[in-house]
Design a protein around this motif. Structure first.
Motif, PDB file in Angstrom:
ATOM      1  N   TRP A   1       4.662  -1.384  -8.517  1.00  0.00           N
ATOM      2  CA  TRP A   1       5.575  -2.656  -9.158  1.00  0.00           C
ATOM      3  C   TRP A   1       7.044  -2.733  -8.420  1.00  0.00           C
ATOM      4  CZ3 TRP A   1       4.082   1.960 -11.061  1.00  0.00           C
ATOM      5  CH2 TRP A   1       5.142   2.830 -11.352  1.00  0.00           C
ATOM      6  N   TRP A   2       7.414  -1.690  -7.755  1.00  0.00           N
ATOM      7  CA  TRP A   2       8.952  -1.632  -7.116  1.00  0.00           C
ATOM      8  C   TRP A   2       9.162  -2.897  -6.348  1.00  0.00           C
ATOM      9  CZ3 TRP A   2      12.905  -0.643  -9.639  1.00  0.00           C
ATOM     10  CH2 TRP A   2      13.037   0.419 -10.488  1.00  0.00           C
ATOM     11  N   PRO A   3       8.287  -3.286  -5.375  1.00  0.00           N
ATOM     12  CA  PRO A   3       8.253  -4.325  -4.535  1.00  0.00           C
ATOM     13  C   PRO A   3       8.595  -5.492  -5.271  1.00  0.00           C
ATOM     14  CG  PRO A   3       6.685  -2.869  -3.372  1.00  0.00           C
ATOM     15  CD  PRO A   3       7.109  -2.408  -4.867  1.00  0.00           C
ATOM     16  N   LEU A   4       7.866  -5.746  -6.206  1.00  0.00           N
ATOM     17  CA  LEU A   4       7.942  -6.969  -7.229  1.00  0.00           C
ATOM     18  C   LEU A   4       9.455  -6.896  -7.767  1.00  0.00           C
ATOM     19  CD1 LEU A   4       4.323  -6.943  -8.436  1.00  0.00           C
ATOM     20  CD2 LEU A   4       5.179  -8.280  -6.347  1.00  0.00           C
TER      21      LEU A   4
ATOM     22  N   SER B   1      13.707  11.400  -1.901  1.00  0.00           N
ATOM     23  CA  SER B   1      12.829  10.896  -0.984  1.00  0.00           C
ATOM     24  C   SER B   1      11.979   9.845  -1.439  1.00  0.00           C
ATOM     25  CB  SER B   1      11.839  12.136  -0.458  1.00  0.00           C
ATOM     26  OG  SER B   1      10.844  11.661   0.387  1.00  0.00           O
ATOM     27  N   ARG B   2      11.410   9.851  -2.713  1.00  0.00           N
ATOM     28  CA  ARG B   2      10.550   8.930  -3.231  1.00  0.00           C
ATOM     29  C   ARG B   2      11.410   7.707  -3.399  1.00  0.00           C
ATOM     30  NH1 ARG B   2       9.237   7.002  -8.586  1.00  0.00           N
ATOM     31  NH2 ARG B   2       7.050   6.243  -8.504  1.00  0.00           N
ATOM     32  N   TRP B   3      12.651   7.570  -3.702  1.00  0.00           N
ATOM     33  CA  TRP B   3      13.524   6.297  -4.047  1.00  0.00           C
ATOM     34  C   TRP B   3      13.983   5.766  -2.707  1.00  0.00           C
ATOM     35  CZ3 TRP B   3      13.119   3.724  -8.237  1.00  0.00           C
ATOM     36  CH2 TRP B   3      12.960   4.426  -9.168  1.00  0.00           C
ATOM     37  N   LEU B   4      13.997   6.668  -1.773  1.00  0.00           N
ATOM     38  CA  LEU B   4      14.308   5.894  -0.264  1.00  0.00           C
ATOM     39  C   LEU B   4      13.461   5.402   0.492  1.00  0.00           C
ATOM     40  CD1 LEU B   4      16.720   9.050   1.400  1.00  0.00           C
ATOM     41  CD2 LEU B   4      17.469   6.724   0.215  1.00  0.00           C
ATOM     42  N   LEU B   5      12.039   5.840   0.024  1.00  0.00           N
ATOM     43  CA  LEU B   5      10.978   5.303   0.511  1.00  0.00           C
ATOM     44  C   LEU B   5      10.419   4.182  -0.260  1.00  0.00           C
ATOM     45  CD1 LEU B   5       8.943   8.718   1.331  1.00  0.00           C
ATOM     46  CD2 LEU B   5      10.181   7.237   3.028  1.00  0.00           C
ATOM     47  N   LEU B   6      10.602   4.252  -1.471  1.00  0.00           N
ATOM     48  CA  LEU B   6      10.176   2.905  -2.344  1.00  0.00           C
ATOM     49  C   LEU B   6      11.177   1.611  -1.965  1.00  0.00           C
ATOM     50  CD1 LEU B   6       9.488   4.720  -5.840  1.00  0.00           C
ATOM     51  CD2 LEU B   6       7.948   3.021  -4.281  1.00  0.00           C
ATOM     52  N   ILE B   7      12.497   2.019  -1.746  1.00  0.00           N
ATOM     53  CA  ILE B   7      13.177   1.028  -1.363  1.00  0.00           C
ATOM     54  C   ILE B   7      13.002   0.424  -0.331  1.00  0.00           C
ATOM     55  CG2 ILE B   7      15.492   0.398  -0.651  1.00  0.00           C
ATOM     56  CD1 ILE B   7      16.635   2.424  -3.057  1.00  0.00           C
ATOM     57  N   ALA B   8      12.565   1.488   0.851  1.00  0.00           N
ATOM     58  CA  ALA B   8      12.281   0.845   2.327  1.00  0.00           C
ATOM     59  C   ALA B   8      10.975   0.129   2.150  1.00  0.00           C
ATOM     60  CB  ALA B   8      12.116   2.135   3.223  1.00  0.00           C
ATOM     61  N   VAL B   9      10.033   0.523   1.686  1.00  0.00           N
ATOM     62  CA  VAL B   9       8.802  -0.089   1.431  1.00  0.00           C
ATOM     63  C   VAL B   9       8.992  -1.361   0.824  1.00  0.00           C
ATOM     64  CG1 VAL B   9       7.223   1.807   2.040  1.00  0.00           C
ATOM     65  CG2 VAL B   9       7.744   0.906  -0.426  1.00  0.00           C
ATOM     66  N   SER B  10       9.832  -1.686  -0.207  1.00  0.00           N
ATOM     67  CA  SER B  10      10.154  -2.975  -0.825  1.00  0.00           C
ATOM     68  C   SER B  10      10.856  -3.724  -0.137  1.00  0.00           C
ATOM     69  CB  SER B  10      10.999  -2.595  -2.052  1.00  0.00           C
ATOM     70  OG  SER B  10      10.276  -1.777  -3.003  1.00  0.00           O
ATOM     71  N   TRP B  11      11.837  -3.384   0.719  1.00  0.00           N
ATOM     72  CA  TRP B  11      12.390  -4.239   1.638  1.00  0.00           C
ATOM     73  C   TRP B  11      11.421  -4.652   2.842  1.00  0.00           C
ATOM     74  CZ3 TRP B  11      17.737  -1.830   3.595  1.00  0.00           C
ATOM     75  CH2 TRP B  11      18.484  -2.926   3.946  1.00  0.00           C
ATOM     76  N   PHE B  12      10.499  -3.757   3.005  1.00  0.00           N
ATOM     77  CA  PHE B  12       9.516  -4.295   4.017  1.00  0.00           C
ATOM     78  C   PHE B  12       8.632  -5.545   3.416  1.00  0.00           C
ATOM     79  CE2 PHE B  12      10.030  -0.302   6.879  1.00  0.00           C
ATOM     80  CZ  PHE B  12      10.029  -1.013   7.983  1.00  0.00           C
ATOM     81  N   PHE B  13       8.189  -5.219   2.212  1.00  0.00           N
ATOM     82  CA  PHE B  13       7.566  -6.152   1.389  1.00  0.00           C
ATOM     83  C   PHE B  13       8.406  -7.430   1.335  1.00  0.00           C
ATOM     84  CE2 PHE B  13       6.368  -8.149  -2.487  1.00  0.00           C
ATOM     85  CZ  PHE B  13       4.826  -8.398  -2.269  1.00  0.00           C
TER      86      PHE B  13
ATOM     87  N   ALA C   1       0.767  -1.159  -0.009  1.00  0.00           N
ATOM     88  CA  ALA C   1       0.129  -0.120   0.110  1.00  0.00           C
ATOM     89  C   ALA C   1       0.818   1.251   0.023  1.00  0.00           C
ATOM     90  CB  ALA C   1      -0.920   0.003   1.091  1.00  0.00           C
ATOM     91  N   GLY C   2       1.991   1.399   0.755  1.00  0.00           N
ATOM     92  CA  GLY C   2       3.007   2.317   0.539  1.00  0.00           C
ATOM     93  C   GLY C   2       3.435   2.477  -0.623  1.00  0.00           C
ATOM     94  N   ALA C   3       3.899   1.491  -1.378  1.00  0.00           N
ATOM     95  CA  ALA C   3       4.517   1.618  -2.787  1.00  0.00           C
ATOM     96  C   ALA C   3       3.507   2.245  -3.604  1.00  0.00           C
ATOM     97  CB  ALA C   3       4.816   0.249  -3.317  1.00  0.00           C
ATOM     98  N   LEU C   4       2.212   1.711  -3.337  1.00  0.00           N
ATOM     99  CA  LEU C   4       1.187   2.127  -4.294  1.00  0.00           C
ATOM    100  C   LEU C   4       0.920   3.702  -4.305  1.00  0.00           C
ATOM    101  CD1 LEU C   4      -1.248   1.617  -6.136  1.00  0.00           C
ATOM    102  CD2 LEU C   4      -2.628   1.078  -4.155  1.00  0.00           C
ATOM    103  N   ALA C   5       0.770   4.364  -2.862  1.00  0.00           N
ATOM    104  CA  ALA C   5       0.726   5.527  -2.770  1.00  0.00           C
ATOM    105  C   ALA C   5       1.803   6.456  -3.016  1.00  0.00           C
ATOM    106  CB  ALA C   5       0.747   5.698  -1.013  1.00  0.00           C
ATOM    107  N   LEU C   6       3.087   5.603  -3.153  1.00  0.00           N
ATOM    108  CA  LEU C   6       4.162   6.485  -3.685  1.00  0.00           C
ATOM    109  C   LEU C   6       4.066   6.444  -5.284  1.00  0.00           C
ATOM    110  CD1 LEU C   6       6.947   5.126  -1.026  1.00  0.00           C
ATOM    111  CD2 LEU C   6       6.417   7.850  -1.360  1.00  0.00           C
TER     112      LEU C   6
END
Length: 129
Positions: A29-32, A84-96, A20-25
């Motif tokens: 598809w980045w977590p995948l 900011s967006r890239w750091l957050l996308l990497i973090a939520v992908s990692w959490f995923f 959901a965080g990745a979707l909001a950002l």
């Protein structure tokens, strides 16, 4: 419900929240795309089970993606700037990734065997009895 099942359910919830965080950002598809990158930490097992478990656990604990998320939010804020967006996308992908692993029963490793995790034994490495 056993503690292991609670932790697996918790992992599933964390994976869904991360998605959901990745979707909001704007990058659902980045977590995948990044999913298998975090499993490269298993290469630490080339140096032995103790080093392998340490490196794998370092990458598969929630601490580092939490710090990355904290850094992304506090230093760069919630705006859609590139850093900011890239750091957050990497973090939520990692959490995923960690959440999905936990939901599937792949927990933190003990240093005696890759198959021995804090959620129990996986694969064919189970001891008899």
């Amino acid at each position: 419900m056993t503690p292991e099942l609670w932790q697996r359910a918790e992992g599933a919830v964390i994976a869904l929240v991360a998605l959901a965080g990745a979707l909001a950002l704007g990058g659902w598809w980045w977590p995948l795309v990044l999913f298998l990158v975090y499993d490269l930490s298993a290469l630490g097992y080339v140096a032995g089970t103790r080093v392998g478990a340490f490196v794998y656990n370092l990458v598969h604990a929630y601490a580092l993606p939490s710090l990355l998320l904290l850094w992304g939010v506090t230093v760069h804020g919630w705006d859609a700037s590139s850093w900011s967006r890239w750091l957050l996308l990497i973090a939520v992908s990692w959490f995923f990734h960690v959440g999905v692993d936990r939901a599937l029963g792949y927990g933190l490793k003990h240093d005696d065997s890759f198959q021995h995790t804090h959620l129990g034994w996986i694969g064919r490495g189970r001891p008899e009895g």
